[in-house]
Design an enzyme around this catalytic site. Sequence first.
Site, PDB file in Angstrom:
ATOM      1  N   LEU A  85     -31.508  15.605 -32.932  1.00 52.41           N
ATOM      2  CA  LEU A  85     -30.280  15.151 -32.290  1.00 52.41           C
ATOM      3  C   LEU A  85     -30.690  14.067 -31.297  1.00 52.41           C
ATOM      4  CD1 LEU A  85     -28.443  18.530 -31.473  1.00 52.41           C
ATOM      5  CD2 LEU A  85     -28.028  17.006 -33.409  1.00 52.41           C
ATOM      6  N   ASP A  86     -29.879  13.026 -31.195  1.00 53.90           N
ATOM      7  CA  ASP A  86     -30.170  11.983 -30.211  1.00 53.90           C
ATOM      8  C   ASP A  86     -30.259  12.600 -28.824  1.00 53.90           C
ATOM      9  OD1 ASP A  86     -29.984  10.096 -32.245  1.00 53.90           O
ATOM     10  OD2 ASP A  86     -27.838   9.756 -31.887  1.00 53.90           O
TER      11      ASP A  86
END
Length: 324
Positions: free
Chosen positions: A144-145
């Site tokens: 996930l960013d």
Amino acid sequence: MSSHNALTLNLVISSDQTGERIDRLLAEQNKSLSRSRVKALIESGFLSCNGDIKRDPSLITREGMNISLTIPPPEPARPQAETIALTILYEDRDLIVIDKPAGLVVHPAPGNETGTLVNALLGHCGPEFEGIGGEKRPGIVHRLDKDTSGVMVAAKTPLAHQHLSEAFADRTIKRSYRALVWGVLPPKGELEGNIGRDKRDRKRMAVVQSGGKHALTHFKTLSVFHDSISLIECRLETGRTHQIRVHLSHAGHPLLGDPVYLKRVPAQAKKLDKELRALCLDFPRQALHAATLGFIHPRTKEELEFSTPLPFDFEELLAHLSAH
């Protein structure tokens, strides 16, 4: 490397094992080793055949061959173990599922060696950690960013790493996200377009006409606020870098707060009163949350599904949108 802790896999090739690639056969013989790990060991000189070192993973077996594969102990992880609080949704010997907060980087990188999810997992799992690929490190099978919150799974064993990696590659993982975007979308639909590096800015991804990788995002509109902002659910058919953010900005519906793909004040912001407009334009990160994650457990074959509520900052913004 302390060789006294090394394991040795010995095998005399039988008639029904003749004619196979040595890396495939050894991976089948030892389920804790992936084929890529066996291949790396062979290329590094850890395989002997009738007493001679062989570095060819495609070596074809013959009956009576005396095979010996040395499996060195895992190297200490390069990232340092750190005590960082984690919200753990599930954990067993094979894997760990967490609710990642916005702001937590997943992987150490130059200039960002500490304070990451990998450091936290090393600290949490402790010295009994089996490790992946010959190194004491967790298997990050998806990311996930930094500023995206929500459910993430990491592998703790080679078995889990291989199975989960394959599940992500084969698109058998269930994933849904919540996003706040500018504009009004249809009740449901899909966004499709190959994603690759933006030729004008290498730090950005873009929908590209040639090259790139196929990407498909399904969406459903959950709520519309002031005819200018939508809360949507996204389901990923593929898992490309920044996929949801790129597809939605390309379609003219960038995420609120996106520091990379929202470059100018959207026209829809003019429909909001001054206070609400300021709240929406000043939201400090992309309004994206990984809400659910479902997969088959690599060992038990049980269907698992995890959901997490929206984080406080996201909920607070929604409350302001609803109140106005």
